[in-house]
Design a protein around this motif. Structure first.
Motif, PDB file in Angstrom:
ATOM      1  N   GLN A   1      12.605   0.591 -10.523  1.00 29.28           N
ATOM      2  CA  GLN A   1      11.616  -0.471  -8.829  1.00 29.28           C
ATOM      3  C   GLN A   1      13.010  -0.810  -7.548  1.00 29.28           C
ATOM      4  O   GLN A   1      12.209  -1.087  -6.949  1.00 29.28           O
ATOM      5  CB  GLN A   1      11.643  -1.982  -9.472  1.00 29.28           C
ATOM      6  N   SER A   2      14.297  -1.010  -8.268  1.00 23.21           N
ATOM      7  CA  SER A   2      14.965  -0.796  -7.417  1.00 23.21           C
ATOM      8  C   SER A   2      15.427   0.191  -5.873  1.00 23.21           C
ATOM      9  O   SER A   2      15.420   0.031  -4.965  1.00 23.21           O
ATOM     10  CB  SER A   2      16.162  -0.900  -8.193  1.00 23.21           C
ATOM     11  N   GLU A   3      14.944   1.603  -7.274  1.00 20.37           N
ATOM     12  CA  GLU A   3      14.900   2.825  -5.677  1.00 20.37           C
ATOM     13  C   GLU A   3      13.725   2.748  -4.888  1.00 20.37           C
ATOM     14  O   GLU A   3      13.895   3.108  -4.005  1.00 20.37           O
ATOM     15  CB  GLU A   3      15.375   3.982  -6.920  1.00 20.37           C
ATOM     16  N   PHE A   4      12.438   2.085  -5.837  1.00 22.13           N
ATOM     17  CA  PHE A   4      11.553   2.166  -4.775  1.00 22.13           C
ATOM     18  C   PHE A   4      11.529   0.635  -3.440  1.00 22.13           C
ATOM     19  O   PHE A   4      11.572   1.096  -2.126  1.00 22.13           O
ATOM     20  CB  PHE A   4      10.159   1.547  -5.609  1.00 22.13           C
ATOM     21  N   ASP A   5      12.006   0.277  -4.010  1.00 21.39           N
ATOM     22  CA  ASP A   5      12.925  -0.765  -3.005  1.00 21.39           C
ATOM     23  C   ASP A   5      13.433  -0.186  -2.022  1.00 21.39           C
ATOM     24  O   ASP A   5      12.877  -0.712  -0.628  1.00 21.39           O
ATOM     25  CB  ASP A   5      12.932  -2.074  -3.326  1.00 21.39           C
ATOM     26  N   ARG A   6      14.245   0.658  -2.549  1.00 17.65           N
ATOM     27  CA  ARG A   6      14.850   0.710  -1.044  1.00 17.65           C
ATOM     28  C   ARG A   6      14.729   1.983  -0.768  1.00 17.65           C
ATOM     29  O   ARG A   6      14.872   1.716   0.602  1.00 17.65           O
ATOM     30  CB  ARG A   6      16.626   1.534  -2.943  1.00 17.65           C
ATOM     31  N   GLN A   7      13.868   2.709  -0.968  1.00 13.76           N
ATOM     32  CA  GLN A   7      13.525   4.292  -0.434  1.00 13.76           C
ATOM     33  C   GLN A   7      12.535   3.095   0.547  1.00 13.76           C
ATOM     34  O   GLN A   7      11.618   3.400   1.734  1.00 13.76           O
ATOM     35  CB  GLN A   7      12.328   4.728  -1.395  1.00 13.76           C
ATOM     36  N   ALA A   8      11.388   2.047  -0.101  1.00 17.91           N
ATOM     37  CA  ALA A   8      10.225   1.241   0.886  1.00 17.91           C
ATOM     38  C   ALA A   8      11.404   0.629   2.578  1.00 17.91           C
ATOM     39  O   ALA A   8      10.515   1.062   3.045  1.00 17.91           O
ATOM     40  CB  ALA A   8       9.579   1.128  -0.072  1.00 17.91           C
ATOM     41  N   GLU A   9      12.473   0.685   1.706  1.00 14.08           N
ATOM     42  CA  GLU A   9      13.035   0.088   3.245  1.00 14.08           C
ATOM     43  C   GLU A   9      13.979   1.027   4.165  1.00 14.08           C
ATOM     44  O   GLU A   9      13.754   0.462   5.263  1.00 14.08           O
ATOM     45  CB  GLU A   9      14.309  -0.823   2.427  1.00 14.08           C
ATOM     46  N   ILE A  10      14.254   2.271   3.507  1.00 13.99           N
ATOM     47  CA  ILE A  10      14.416   3.598   4.330  1.00 13.99           C
ATOM     48  C   ILE A  10      12.985   3.275   5.327  1.00 13.99           C
ATOM     49  O   ILE A  10      13.240   3.977   6.430  1.00 13.99           O
ATOM     50  CB  ILE A  10      14.358   3.825   3.426  1.00 13.99           C
ATOM     51  N   THR A  11      12.078   4.140   4.002  1.00 10.59           N
ATOM     52  CA  THR A  11      11.415   4.673   4.667  1.00 10.59           C
ATOM     53  C   THR A  11      10.562   3.434   5.987  1.00 10.59           C
ATOM     54  O   THR A  11      10.101   4.018   7.480  1.00 10.59           O
ATOM     55  CB  THR A  11       9.480   4.504   4.249  1.00 10.59           C
ATOM     56  N   ARG A  12      10.768   2.106   5.725  1.00 10.60           N
ATOM     57  CA  ARG A  12       9.788   1.337   7.063  1.00 10.60           C
ATOM     58  C   ARG A  12      11.291   0.756   8.451  1.00 10.60           C
ATOM     59  O   ARG A  12      10.052   0.789   9.282  1.00 10.60           O
ATOM     60  CB  ARG A  12       9.837  -0.445   6.460  1.00 10.60           C
ATOM     61  N   LEU A  13      11.921   1.046   8.336  1.00  4.53           N
ATOM     62  CA  LEU A  13      13.014   1.036   8.715  1.00  4.53           C
ATOM     63  C   LEU A  13      12.266   2.635  10.417  1.00  4.53           C
ATOM     64  O   LEU A  13      12.881   2.107  11.326  1.00  4.53           O
ATOM     65  CB  LEU A  13      14.282   1.291   8.309  1.00  4.53           C
ATOM     66  N   LEU A  14      12.419   3.791   9.609  1.00  2.64           N
ATOM     67  CA  LEU A  14      12.084   4.696  10.354  1.00  2.64           C
ATOM     68  C   LEU A  14      11.596   4.987  11.125  1.00  2.64           C
ATOM     69  O   LEU A  14      10.777   4.907  12.265  1.00  2.64           O
ATOM     70  CB  LEU A  14      11.784   5.842   8.935  1.00  2.64           C
ATOM     71  N   LEU A  15       9.769   3.891  10.276  1.00  8.05           N
ATOM     72  CA  LEU A  15       8.689   4.243  10.812  1.00  8.05           C
ATOM     73  C   LEU A  15       8.777   2.698  11.882  1.00  8.05           C
ATOM     74  O   LEU A  15       7.753   3.196  13.144  1.00  8.05           O
ATOM     75  CB  LEU A  15       7.423   3.601   9.866  1.00  8.05           C
ATOM     76  N   GLU A  16       9.409   1.971  11.680  1.00  7.38           N
ATOM     77  CA  GLU A  16       9.025   0.450  13.120  1.00  7.38           C
ATOM     78  C   GLU A  16       9.565   1.698  14.633  1.00  7.38           C
ATOM     79  O   GLU A  16      10.124   0.833  15.535  1.00  7.38           O
ATOM     80  CB  GLU A  16       9.941  -0.440  12.837  1.00  7.38           C
ATOM     81  N   GLY A  17      11.060   2.512  13.847  1.00  2.00           N
ATOM     82  CA  GLY A  17      11.217   3.211  15.477  1.00  2.00           C
ATOM     83  C   GLY A  17      10.151   4.511  16.387  1.00  2.00           C
ATOM     84  O   GLY A  17      10.181   4.438  17.471  1.00  2.00           O
ATOM     85  N   ILE A  18       8.798   3.895  15.758  1.00  6.93           N
ATOM     86  CA  ILE A  18       7.275   4.361  16.108  1.00  6.93           C
ATOM     87  C   ILE A  18       7.274   3.994  17.338  1.00  6.93           C
ATOM     88  O   ILE A  18       6.803   4.200  19.137  1.00  6.93           O
ATOM     89  CB  ILE A  18       6.231   4.462  15.341  1.00  6.93           C
ATOM     90  N   SER A  19       7.680   2.792  17.762  1.00  6.95           N
ATOM     91  CA  SER A  19       7.875   1.630  18.647  1.00  6.95           C
ATOM     92  C   SER A  19       8.445   2.435  20.233  1.00  6.95           C
ATOM     93  O   SER A  19       7.683   2.463  21.176  1.00  6.95           O
ATOM     94  CB  SER A  19       7.578   0.175  18.347  1.00  6.95           C
ATOM     95  N   SER A  20       9.334   3.138  19.353  1.00  5.25           N
ATOM     96  CA  SER A  20      10.189   3.392  20.768  1.00  5.25           C
ATOM     97  C   SER A  20      10.147   4.718  21.036  1.00  5.25           C
ATOM     98  O   SER A  20       9.600   4.782  22.181  1.00  5.25           O
ATOM     99  CB  SER A  20      11.915   3.416  19.661  1.00  5.25           C
ATOM    100  N   THR A  21       8.794   5.424  19.819  1.00  8.59           N
ATOM    101  CA  THR A  21       8.604   6.687  20.364  1.00  8.59           C
ATOM    102  C   THR A  21       7.747   6.548  21.310  1.00  8.59           C
ATOM    103  O   THR A  21       7.503   7.142  22.390  1.00  8.59           O
ATOM    104  CB  THR A  21       8.472   7.298  18.949  1.00  8.59           C
ATOM    105  N   HIS A  22       6.917   5.642  21.160  1.00  2.98           N
ATOM    106  CA  HIS A  22       5.610   5.586  22.076  1.00  2.98           C
ATOM    107  C   HIS A  22       6.362   4.960  23.809  1.00  2.98           C
ATOM    108  O   HIS A  22       5.872   5.382  25.198  1.00  2.98           O
ATOM    109  CB  HIS A  22       4.795   3.813  22.194  1.00  2.98           C
ATOM    110  N   ALA A  23       7.359   4.709  23.340  1.00  8.63           N
ATOM    111  CA  ALA A  23       8.176   3.612  24.907  1.00  8.63           C
ATOM    112  C   ALA A  23       8.763   5.000  25.626  1.00  8.63           C
ATOM    113  O   ALA A  23       8.545   5.114  26.778  1.00  8.63           O
ATOM    114  CB  ALA A  23       9.190   2.452  24.680  1.00  8.63           C
ATOM    115  N   HIS A  24       9.272   6.055  24.479  1.00  8.34           N
ATOM    116  CA  HIS A  24       9.872   7.145  25.278  1.00  8.34           C
ATOM    117  C   HIS A  24       9.132   8.304  26.323  1.00  8.34           C
ATOM    118  O   HIS A  24       9.203   8.692  26.912  1.00  8.34           O
ATOM    119  CB  HIS A  24      10.663   7.131  23.968  1.00  8.34           C
ATOM    120  N   HIS A  25       7.893   8.105  24.894  1.00  9.55           N
ATOM    121  CA  HIS A  25       6.866   9.030  25.034  1.00  9.55           C
ATOM    122  C   HIS A  25       5.946   8.561  26.922  1.00  9.55           C
ATOM    123  O   HIS A  25       5.513   9.096  27.624  1.00  9.55           O
ATOM    124  CB  HIS A  25       5.739   9.104  24.172  1.00  9.55           C
ATOM    125  N   LEU A  26       6.254   7.217  26.913  1.00 12.37           N
ATOM    126  CA  LEU A  26       5.320   7.078  27.990  1.00 12.37           C
ATOM    127  C   LEU A  26       6.142   6.796  28.780  1.00 12.37           C
ATOM    128  O   LEU A  26       5.808   7.370  30.804  1.00 12.37           O
ATOM    129  CB  LEU A  26       5.161   4.500  27.968  1.00 12.37           C
TER     130      LEU A  26
END
Length: 394
Positions: free
Chosen positions: A228-253
Motif C-alpha cells: 500500500q505504501s509503495e502504491f501510494d508513493r508511485q501514485a504521487e510520483i505519477t501524479r506530479l509528472l502528469l500535472e506537468g502536461i499543463s506546462s507542456t500545453h503552454a510550451h506547445h502553444l
C-alpha cells in the motif's frame, strides 16, 4: 554469499512477483478479483496525457507532410537523423523550376520578350524556393523539435511511471487477496478448534494449524501495508509528472505561435516576390500581350469571377477591354482620356505616379515618352503610369 546463489534467488523472487501479477490481472479480467481504482483526479490526468500524446503525434506527422510532401525525402531525412548525420542539401521544387526557366530564357535569348520574362520568373521562383527552405528550417527547429522531444522524452517517462504504477497496483491487490484468504482460513480453523474433538493429538494438531495460519495472516497484513505504501508513493510520483502536461500545453502553444509566424513570413515574402514579378512583367510593351488578348476574349462567368476575386477579375478584364489599337490611338493623339486603374502600383521613383486599384485618373500622351507609359494626372499629382495597369474608359 555466493553471487550465483544471490542471482538465482533474485530471479526466483522476480518470477514469483511476475506470476502473482499475472494471476491477479487474469482474475480481474475474469471478474474473480477486486481491483483498486485510481482516484478521479489521477484518472483525468492520465486521460489528458494520453490525449495529448495522440494528437501531438498526428499534428507532428502531418506538419512533416506539409513541409516535405515527398515521402522518399522524409524517409531519407529520418534515416540521417537516426544515424546522427546531416542530410545532404537537396534542391526543392521551386528552385528546380526557377533554374529550368532561367536556362530556357538564356537559350531563347535575354533580349527577347519571352526569354527575358522566363529569366525574371525563374529568379522569382528561386527566391520562393529559398523562402520555402527557410520555412522548413525554422518550423523544424521551433515547432517540430519540441513536439518530438515531448513524444520521445517526457511522454516516455510518463509511460514508464504509469506502467510501474500499474504493477504496484497489481501487487497491492494481490496482497489484499492473500490477506483476505488468510483471514478466511484462520476463521475456519478457529471454528474447528473450538469444536468438541476427542483425543489430545487432534487438539494439538489443530492448535498448531491455528498458530501457523495466524502467523501467515500477520505476514500478509505486513505485506499489505508495504505494498500500500509503495502504491501510494508511485501514485504521487505519477501524479506530479502528469500535472506537468499543463506546462507542456503552454510550451506547445508558444511553439505554435512561432510556427504561425514562420508561415506568415513565408507567405508575405512569396506575395511580395510575385507582386514585384507582376510589376516587371507589366512593364513589357502591350503588343506582347496581344496573343493573350485574343485568347481571353470570352467573358468570365459570374460564379468564376466571384471565386477568383475582384483583383483577378480586373486583371483578366484588362486583357479584354484595353486593346493595343485604342492605346496606340491615345499615344498618337494630343488629347486626354479617363482611365480606370486595374490594380495597385507603387511608384519606383519621383517621376512615376502611385496608383490604387479601381480609382479613375486622367491620362494623356507626352511627346518622346516611352511607348509603355502614359502621363497620369490625379488632382495636383502627375507622373508616369504603365499602360498595362490601365483600362481606358469610353
Amino acid at each position: 554469499m555466493n553471487i550465483m546463489d544471490f542471482n538465482v534467488k533474485k530471479l526466483a523472487a522476480d518470477a514469483g512477483t511476475f506470476l502473482s501479477r499475472a494471476v491477479q490481472f487474469t482474475e480481474e479480467k475474469l471478474g474473480q478479483a477486486e481491483k483498486t481504482e485510481l482516484d478521479a483526479h489521477l484518472e483525468n490526468l492520465l486521460s489528458k496525457a494520453e490525449c495529448t500524446k495522440i494528437w501531438t503525434e498526428k499534428i507532428m506527422k502531418q506538419t512533416e507532410v506539409l513541409l516535405q510532401p515527398n515521402p522518399n525525402a522524409r524517409i531519407e531525412e529520418f534515416v540521417y537523423e537516426k544515424l546522427d548525420r546531416k542530410a545532404p542539401s537537396r534542391i526543392n521544387n521551386p528552385e528546380l523550376l526557377g533554374q529550368y526557366m532561367i536556362d530556357a530564357g538564356t537559350e531563347f535569348g535575354p533580349g527577347t520578350a519571352y526569354g527575358n520574362a522566363l529569366i525574371k520568373c525563374g529568379e522569382t521562383q528561386k527566391r520562393i524556393g529559398t523562402a520555402d527552405r527557410e520555412l522548413i528550417q525554422t518550423s523544424a527547429l521551433n515547432f517540430l523539435t519540441p513536439l518530438r522531444n515531448f513524444i520521445e522524452g517526457d511522454y516516455k517517462t510518463i509511460a514508464k511511471e504509469r506502467k510501474l504504477l500499474q504493477n504496484k497496483r497489481l501487487d497491492l491487490d494481490a496482497a489484499k487477496t492473500r490477506l483476505k484468504k488468510a483471514k478466511a482460513a484462520e476463521t475456519r480453523s478457529s471454528q474447528l478448534n473450538s469444536a468438541r474433538l476427542e483425543g489430545d493429538n487432534i487438539m494439538v494438531n489443530f492448535s498448531y494449524m491455528l498458530n501457523f495460519l495466524h502467523v501467515k495472516w500477520l505476514k500478509s497484513e505486513q505485506e499489505l501495508r508495504i505494498t500500500q505504501s509503495e502504491f501510494d508513493r508511485q501514485a504521487e510520483i505519477t501524479r506530479l509528472l502528469l500535472e506537468g502536461i499543463s506546462s507542456t500545453h503552454a510550451h506547445h502553444l508558444r511553439c505554435l505561435n512561432d510556427f504561425v509566424e514562420a508561415q506568415m513570413t513565408y507567405y508575405a515574402q512569396c506575395y511580395q516576390y510575385m507582386l514585384d514579378l507582376q510589376k516587371q512583367l507589366g512593364s513589357f510593351p502591350s503588343s506582347y500581350l496581344s496573343n493573350n488578348n485574343q485568347t481571353s476574349g470570352t467573358p468570365m462567368p459570374p460564379s468564376l469571377a466571384n471565386a477568383v476575386g475582384s483583383s483577378a477579375v480586373a486583371s483578366t478584364s484588362s486583357l479584354v477591354i484595353t486593346s493595343p489599337s485604342s492605346l496606340s490611338d491615345l499615344k498618337e493623339s494630343s488629347g486626354s482620356r479617363k482611365a480606370r486603374v486595374l490594380y495597385d502600383y507603387d511608384a519606383a521613383n519621383s517621376t512615376e505616379l502611385s496608383l490604387l486599384a479601381d480609382e479613375v485618373i486622367t491620362v494623356f500622351s507626352v511627346v518622346g515618352m516611352d511607348s509603355d507609359w502614359l502621363m497620369g494626372e490625379r488632382g495636383n499629382q502627375k507622373g508616369k503610369v504603365p499602360i498595362t495597369y490601365l483600362e481606358l474608359l469610353n
